[in-house]
Design an enzyme around this catalytic site. Structure first.
Site, PDB file in Angstrom:
ATOM      1  N   LYS A  73       0.794  -1.225   0.000  1.00 16.56           N
ATOM      2  CA  LYS A  73       0.000   0.000   0.000  1.00 16.56           C
ATOM      3  C   LYS A  73       0.831   1.281   0.000  1.00 16.56           C
ATOM      4  CE  LYS A  73      -4.151  -1.962   2.081  1.00 16.56           C
ATOM      5  NZ  LYS A  73      -5.186  -1.824   3.124  1.00 16.56           N
ATOM      6  N   ASP A  81     -10.311   2.258   1.555  1.00 15.40           N
ATOM      7  CA  ASP A  81     -10.371   1.787   2.943  1.00 15.40           C
ATOM      8  C   ASP A  81     -10.798   2.926   3.867  1.00 15.40           C
ATOM      9  OD1 ASP A  81      -9.492  -0.851   2.487  1.00 15.40           O
ATOM     10  OD2 ASP A  81      -7.388  -0.281   2.651  1.00 15.40           O
ATOM     11  N   GLY A 102      -1.371  -1.759  15.495  1.00 15.77           N
ATOM     12  CA  GLY A 102      -0.870  -1.864  14.131  1.00 15.77           C
ATOM     13  C   GLY A 102      -0.319  -0.536  13.667  1.00 15.77           C
ATOM     14  N   SER A 103       0.497  -0.557  12.599  1.00 15.42           N
ATOM     15  CA  SER A 103       1.097   0.695  12.118  1.00 15.42           C
ATOM     16  C   SER A 103       1.322   0.708  10.610  1.00 15.42           C
ATOM     17  CB  SER A 103       2.446   0.946  12.821  1.00 15.42           C
ATOM     18  OG  SER A 103       3.348  -0.126  12.575  1.00 15.42           O
ATOM     19  N   GLY A 104       0.693  -0.209   9.879  1.00 16.97           N
ATOM     20  CA  GLY A 104       0.887  -0.282   8.431  1.00 16.97           C
ATOM     21  C   GLY A 104      -0.057   0.623   7.664  1.00 16.97           C
ATOM     22  N   GLY A 105      -0.213   0.324   6.373  1.00 20.62           N
ATOM     23  CA  GLY A 105      -1.041   1.158   5.504  1.00 20.62           C
ATOM     24  C   GLY A 105      -2.486   1.218   5.940  1.00 20.62           C
TER      25      GLY A 105
END
Length: 281
Positions: free
Chosen positions: A77, A113, A136-139
């Site tokens: 992403k 999203d 969490g810390s992603g896209g």
């Protein structure tokens, strides 16, 4: 363009338009959802999921072959952004892309999203006074954190062991950061899992939050869509908690993708049929 009654989908031929997805762990959801709507609406499109170890090559193929649209999932992403020609709306704001639209070779990134999550937060009545923990810390975490901020949520904790991404995400959206979960006594009303914990193909029996923390919260939000009923969501259901599910997010974001790709807006009944087809075993 509103949804109209169409003849049966034409047989696949040279004029058929291809849409696709790229993910580290391809599922059947997108293929079944989009292809169901193509069938119902008689559209000359086909949708197929893919994985790749060559992201630049895959994106070049989208451009060179005239593939109309592509859904982007973990872990691509953010990595996909330098390969695109431009970003729109929330994708630019949060530097995360989950959708590519190809207009005559120009590739533009979107983030459906974000809009899906924001709609579900509003529907659940989550706003200014709702405290949360987001793990969490992603896209996808960026999309959820941005949606929380834009719904006016003022207090929250980002829990992420990545000492670079976690603090950066928290600082960007005005929330606190910690590497580990707080004590049970500090459980807020809203718990959000934006990690692969509980995802099909991994450790489906794992919980992103301890059982006692789920019991102390009011709302469980799991962005994991497969399985539809994660252990986290099942536990919350058994404890009588309100839930926001990854399956709901998946349907809303896929619907927005469908409209971007085709220009056609299906009705609620058609979306329901497509969602049921997408969730079939």
């Amino acid at each position: 363009m509103s949804a109209l009654r169409h003849p049966a989908r034409p047989p696949i031929g040279r004029d058929t338009r291809l849409c696709m997805s790229l993910s580290a762990r391809p599922s059947n959801f997108g293929s079944r959802f989009h292809n169901s709507l193509y069938d119902q609406l008689g559209l000359d499109y086909v949708y197929k999921s893919f994985s790749t170890k060559d992201l630049p090559g895959a994106i070049g193929g989208i451009r060179a072959l005239g593939i109309r649209g592509c859904a982007i999932s973990m872990p691509f992403k953010e990595a996909v952004i330098p390969l695109l020609d431009g970003l729109e709306g929330s994708a630019r704001a949060i530097d995360s892309v989950n959708t590519i639209v190809n207009d005559d070779g120009r590739l533009t990134g979107y983030n459906t999203d974000y809009s899906a999550v924001r709609a579900l937060l509003a529907q659940a009545g989550i706003g200014r006074d709702t405290r949360f923990i987001l793990r969490g810390s992603g896209g996808m975490a960026k999309a959820v954190a941005a949606a929380l901020r834009d719904e006016g949520v003022e207090r929250g904790l980002i829990v992420a062991r990545n000492a670079d991404a976690g603090p950066a995400l928290a600082a960007t959206y005005g929330y606190d950061w910690a590497a580990d979960l707080p004590d049970i006594a500090d459980t807020p009303p809203l718990l959000i899992n934006v990690t692969p914990i509980g995802m099909a193909g991994g450790d489906e029996d794992a919980l992103p939050f301890p059982e006692a923390m789920v019991a102390a919260a009011d709302i469980a939000f799991d962005v994991v869509a497969f399985p539809v009923e994660t252990r986290f969501l099942a536990l919350a259901q058994g404890l009588g908690k309100r839930r926001i599910t990854g399956a709901e997010v998946a349907v809303l974001q896929a619907l927005e993708q469908f409209v971007l790709y085709t220009g056609v807006t299906p009705d609620a009944g058609q979306v329901r049929i497509a969602a049921e087809a997408a969730r079939a075993a």
